[in-house]
Design a protein around this motif. Structure first.
Motif, PDB file in Angstrom:
ATOM      1  N   ARG A  52     -19.786  24.482 -77.710  1.00 58.42           N
ATOM      2  CA  ARG A  52     -20.882  23.854 -77.670  1.00 58.42           C
ATOM      3  C   ARG A  52     -20.800  23.031 -76.478  1.00 58.42           C
ATOM      4  NH1 ARG A  52     -24.507  24.555 -81.767  1.00 58.42           N
ATOM      5  NH2 ARG A  52     -23.519  25.351 -83.760  1.00 58.42           N
ATOM      6  N   THR A  53     -19.905  22.227 -76.253  1.00 61.97           N
ATOM      7  CA  THR A  53     -19.778  21.400 -75.182  1.00 61.97           C
ATOM      8  C   THR A  53     -20.012  22.236 -73.624  1.00 61.97           C
ATOM      9  OG1 THR A  53     -18.301  19.688 -76.113  1.00 61.97           O
ATOM     10  CG2 THR A  53     -18.256  19.896 -73.731  1.00 61.97           C
ATOM     11  N   PHE A  54     -19.287  23.460 -73.809  1.00 62.45           N
ATOM     12  CA  PHE A  54     -19.315  24.097 -72.618  1.00 62.45           C
ATOM     13  C   PHE A  54     -20.701  24.914 -72.262  1.00 62.45           C
ATOM     14  CE2 PHE A  54     -19.313  29.028 -71.768  1.00 62.45           C
ATOM     15  CZ  PHE A  54     -18.988  28.767 -70.230  1.00 62.45           C
ATOM     16  N   VAL A  55     -21.406  25.195 -73.502  1.00 62.77           N
ATOM     17  CA  VAL A  55     -22.682  25.902 -73.225  1.00 62.77           C
ATOM     18  C   VAL A  55     -23.642  24.793 -72.950  1.00 62.77           C
ATOM     19  CG1 VAL A  55     -24.586  26.925 -74.500  1.00 62.77           C
ATOM     20  CG2 VAL A  55     -22.475  27.778 -74.695  1.00 62.77           C
ATOM     21  N   ASP A  56     -23.535  23.696 -73.374  1.00 61.26           N
ATOM     22  CA  ASP A  56     -24.684  22.443 -73.029  1.00 61.26           C
ATOM     23  C   ASP A  56     -24.399  22.183 -71.453  1.00 61.26           C
ATOM     24  OD1 ASP A  56     -25.444  22.223 -75.418  1.00 61.26           O
ATOM     25  OD2 ASP A  56     -24.187  20.449 -76.023  1.00 61.26           O
ATOM     26  N   GLN A  57     -22.967  22.259 -70.910  1.00 59.50           N
ATOM     27  CA  GLN A  57     -22.665  21.636 -69.641  1.00 59.50           C
ATOM     28  C   GLN A  57     -23.378  22.900 -68.707  1.00 59.50           C
ATOM     29  OE1 GLN A  57     -18.789  21.039 -69.447  1.00 59.50           O
ATOM     30  NE2 GLN A  57     -18.875  19.093 -70.189  1.00 59.50           N
ATOM     31  N   LEU A  58     -23.146  24.275 -69.323  1.00 58.51           N
ATOM     32  CA  LEU A  58     -23.579  25.374 -68.537  1.00 58.51           C
ATOM     33  C   LEU A  58     -24.894  25.583 -68.061  1.00 58.51           C
ATOM     34  CD1 LEU A  58     -22.228  28.099 -67.039  1.00 58.51           C
ATOM     35  CD2 LEU A  58     -22.940  29.169 -69.274  1.00 58.51           C
ATOM     36  N   THR A  59     -25.650  25.123 -69.151  1.00 60.73           N
ATOM     37  CA  THR A  59     -27.232  25.449 -69.159  1.00 60.73           C
ATOM     38  C   THR A  59     -27.911  24.097 -68.840  1.00 60.73           C
ATOM     39  OG1 THR A  59     -27.336  24.698 -71.562  1.00 60.73           O
ATOM     40  CG2 THR A  59     -27.206  27.084 -71.160  1.00 60.73           C
ATOM     41  N   ALA A  60     -27.181  22.869 -68.689  1.00 56.71           N
ATOM     42  CA  ALA A  60     -27.992  21.615 -68.113  1.00 56.71           C
ATOM     43  C   ALA A  60     -28.270  21.906 -66.755  1.00 56.71           C
ATOM     44  CB  ALA A  60     -26.764  20.440 -68.371  1.00 56.71           C
ATOM     45  N   PRO A  61     -29.437  21.287 -66.481  1.00 54.15           N
ATOM     46  CA  PRO A  61     -29.806  21.297 -65.156  1.00 54.15           C
ATOM     47  C   PRO A  61     -28.996  20.385 -64.101  1.00 54.15           C
ATOM     48  CG  PRO A  61     -31.109  19.928 -66.303  1.00 54.15           C
ATOM     49  CD  PRO A  61     -30.448  20.384 -67.281  1.00 54.15           C
ATOM     50  N   PRO A  62     -28.708  21.028 -62.986  1.00 53.72           N
ATOM     51  CA  PRO A  62     -27.751  20.431 -62.174  1.00 53.72           C
ATOM     52  C   PRO A  62     -28.565  18.843 -61.543  1.00 53.72           C
ATOM     53  CG  PRO A  62     -28.954  21.918 -60.814  1.00 53.72           C
ATOM     54  CD  PRO A  62     -29.322  21.897 -62.161  1.00 53.72           C
ATOM     55  N   PRO A  63     -27.480  17.921 -61.087  1.00 54.01           N
ATOM     56  CA  PRO A  63     -28.122  17.017 -60.293  1.00 54.01           C
ATOM     57  C   PRO A  63     -28.722  17.387 -59.104  1.00 54.01           C
ATOM     58  CG  PRO A  63     -25.681  16.675 -60.711  1.00 54.01           C
ATOM     59  CD  PRO A  63     -26.202  18.055 -61.141  1.00 54.01           C
ATOM     60  N   ALA A  64     -30.188  16.589 -59.164  1.00 48.68           N
ATOM     61  CA  ALA A  64     -31.082  16.985 -58.004  1.00 48.68           C
ATOM     62  C   ALA A  64     -30.418  16.815 -56.657  1.00 48.68           C
ATOM     63  CB  ALA A  64     -32.302  16.127 -57.938  1.00 48.68           C
ATOM     64  N   ARG A  65     -29.440  15.820 -56.589  1.00 46.35           N
ATOM     65  CA  ARG A  65     -28.886  15.637 -54.995  1.00 46.35           C
ATOM     66  C   ARG A  65     -27.367  14.995 -55.199  1.00 46.35           C
ATOM     67  NH1 ARG A  65     -34.175  14.070 -54.544  1.00 46.35           N
ATOM     68  NH2 ARG A  65     -35.203  14.487 -52.592  1.00 46.35           N
ATOM     69  N   LEU A  66     -26.704  15.587 -54.449  1.00 47.71           N
ATOM     70  CA  LEU A  66     -25.362  14.864 -54.304  1.00 47.71           C
ATOM     71  C   LEU A  66     -24.745  14.192 -52.775  1.00 47.71           C
ATOM     72  CD1 LEU A  66     -23.555  18.259 -55.534  1.00 47.71           C
ATOM     73  CD2 LEU A  66     -23.888  16.279 -56.887  1.00 47.71           C
ATOM     74  N   ASP A  67     -24.005  13.275 -53.093  1.00 52.78           N
ATOM     75  CA  ASP A  67     -23.625  12.635 -51.835  1.00 52.78           C
ATOM     76  C   ASP A  67     -22.290  13.055 -51.369  1.00 52.78           C
ATOM     77  OD1 ASP A  67     -26.018  10.974 -51.423  1.00 52.78           O
ATOM     78  OD2 ASP A  67     -25.304   9.436 -53.047  1.00 52.78           O
ATOM     79  N   GLN A  68     -22.348  13.400 -50.067  1.00 50.95           N
ATOM     80  CA  GLN A  68     -21.008  14.188 -49.799  1.00 50.95           C
ATOM     81  C   GLN A  68     -20.792  13.651 -48.325  1.00 50.95           C
ATOM     82  OE1 GLN A  68     -19.669  18.300 -50.183  1.00 50.95           O
ATOM     83  NE2 GLN A  68     -19.946  18.505 -48.130  1.00 50.95           N
ATOM     84  N   ASP A  69     -19.758  12.638 -48.300  1.00 55.02           N
ATOM     85  CA  ASP A  69     -19.319  11.735 -46.779  1.00 55.02           C
ATOM     86  C   ASP A  69     -20.491  11.333 -46.206  1.00 55.02           C
ATOM     87  OD1 ASP A  69     -16.729  12.855 -47.313  1.00 55.02           O
ATOM     88  OD2 ASP A  69     -17.115  14.856 -46.268  1.00 55.02           O
ATOM     89  N   GLY A  70     -21.481  10.688 -47.072  1.00 55.82           N
ATOM     90  CA  GLY A  70     -22.597   9.742 -46.714  1.00 55.82           C
ATOM     91  C   GLY A  70     -23.650  10.871 -46.441  1.00 55.82           C
ATOM     92  N   GLU A  71     -23.621  12.089 -46.641  1.00 58.35           N
ATOM     93  CA  GLU A  71     -24.767  13.051 -46.353  1.00 58.35           C
ATOM     94  C   GLU A  71     -25.465  13.441 -47.657  1.00 58.35           C
ATOM     95  OE1 GLU A  71     -25.702  16.962 -43.888  1.00 58.35           O
ATOM     96  OE2 GLU A  71     -23.652  16.602 -44.497  1.00 58.35           O
ATOM     97  N   THR A  72     -26.617  13.321 -47.607  1.00 60.82           N
ATOM     98  CA  THR A  72     -27.577  13.923 -49.001  1.00 60.82           C
ATOM     99  C   THR A  72     -27.498  15.604 -49.108  1.00 60.82           C
ATOM    100  OG1 THR A  72     -28.839  11.724 -48.925  1.00 60.82           O
ATOM    101  CG2 THR A  72     -29.691  13.608 -50.345  1.00 60.82           C
ATOM    102  N   LEU A  73     -27.242  15.816 -50.202  1.00 63.42           N
ATOM    103  CA  LEU A  73     -27.150  17.383 -50.423  1.00 63.42           C
ATOM    104  C   LEU A  73     -28.154  17.553 -51.540  1.00 63.42           C
ATOM    105  CD1 LEU A  73     -23.335  18.337 -50.047  1.00 63.42           C
ATOM    106  CD2 LEU A  73     -25.178  18.174 -48.355  1.00 63.42           C
ATOM    107  N   PRO A  74     -29.324  18.128 -51.331  1.00 65.30           N
ATOM    108  CA  PRO A  74     -30.275  18.186 -52.610  1.00 65.30           C
ATOM    109  C   PRO A  74     -30.107  19.891 -52.711  1.00 65.30           C
ATOM    110  CG  PRO A  74     -31.430  18.329 -50.402  1.00 65.30           C
ATOM    111  CD  PRO A  74     -30.158  18.084 -50.014  1.00 65.30           C
ATOM    112  N   THR A  75     -30.679  20.117 -54.314  1.00 62.86           N
ATOM    113  CA  THR A  75     -30.809  21.274 -54.728  1.00 62.86           C
ATOM    114  C   THR A  75     -31.942  21.991 -54.140  1.00 62.86           C
ATOM    115  OG1 THR A  75     -32.206  20.598 -56.586  1.00 62.86           O
ATOM    116  CG2 THR A  75     -29.773  20.772 -56.948  1.00 62.86           C
ATOM    117  N   ARG A  76     -32.009  23.350 -54.441  1.00 57.28           N
ATOM    118  CA  ARG A  76     -33.368  24.260 -53.730  1.00 57.28           C
ATOM    119  C   ARG A  76     -34.632  23.438 -54.591  1.00 57.28           C
ATOM    120  NH1 ARG A  76     -32.523  29.795 -54.666  1.00 57.28           N
ATOM    121  NH2 ARG A  76     -31.861  29.794 -52.518  1.00 57.28           N
TER     122      ARG A  76
END
Length: 238
Positions: A74-98
């Motif tokens: 159940r935990t695995f399926v919840d994580q698999l189907t959950a929407p991804p974060p809209a944005r990530l921060d990587q080395d001070g740079e913003t990385l958005p999803t499509r």
């Protein structure tokens, strides 16, 4: 082994959908399919890609038959189907999803997906990061590419006649002339094949003939995404 809560198999040769072992509820693969509403091919794909997707390990095995912990699944399926974060921060740079990029650029995610699929021709940047099955792009790189893409698109559009009053009512042929199209066939193609792309008429006479305010055609010209076809009408041959 306690089987007090075991679910009967679908057939004599099939394993039970669930069993209880050491006070843990375990699911067979058919049990996973039934519990989470997925097909066997999906469940098997999850298992094949367990090194990347975090699929739980087998909790109990009897011969060739395998069972997995229900709560872990159940935990695995919840994580698999959950929407991804809209944005990530990587080395001070913003990385958005499509999806986040589509909202920023005011286009549909499918439009961006099409541009990405045709990236050899469109120059769409490649993802800056992959997180499981989710892709992220460099915001700075996407902004720079989008400006170039829109400039090239505008350069390919037909020229627009800005003369006249915005309140004028135009026929389809007149609207096509304002947009620099050869004739009204381009507009009729938009109306037939791409509902919602070309605006609805501002007025329709009792005979069904459509009329557009000139300002409506100008607004469409400013927002259009396709070059259309310019040039002279092809003479008919008899």
């Amino acid at each position: 082994m306690n089987r007090d809560r075991a679910t009967a198999p679908a057939s004599p040769s099939a394993p039970p959908l669930r069993v209880v072992v050491d006070d843990r509820v375990l699911l067979s693969r058919p049990g996973i399919c039934a519990t989470f509403g997925v097909g066997r091919a999906t469940a098997e794909r999850w298992w094949r890609h367990r090194a990347k997707n975090g699929h739980p390990a087998v909790a109990w095995q009897q011969g060739r038959r395998q069972w997995w912990d229900e709560q872990a699944m159940r935990t695995f399926v919840d994580q698999l189907t959950a929407p991804p974060p809209a944005r990530l921060d990587q080395d001070g740079e913003t990385l958005p999803t499509r999806t986040a990029l589509a909202r920023r650029l005011r286009v549909s995610p499918q439009h961006l997906a099409n541009l990405y699929s045709d990236r050899d021709a469109t120059g769409h940047p490649r993802p800056a990061r992959r997180d499981g099955r989710h892709l992220y792009w460099s915001l700075d790189e996407m902004d720079a590419w989008w400006q170039q893409h829109e400039a090239a698109k505008r350069a390919s559009l037909t020229s627009v006649d800005r003369s006249g009053s915005g309140a004028d009512l135009l026929t389809l042929d007149q609207a096509a002339a304002v947009l620099g199209y050869a004739d009204a066939s381009v507009i009729r193609s938009y109306l037939a094949r791409n509902p919602g792309y070309f605006p609805c008429p501002d007025w329709t006479d009792p005979h069904g003939r459509q009329r557009y305010h000139r300002r409506t055609i100008w607004a469409f010209a400013d927002s259009r995404t396709r070059p259309g076809r310019a040039g002279r009408r092809t003479p008919r041959t008899r």
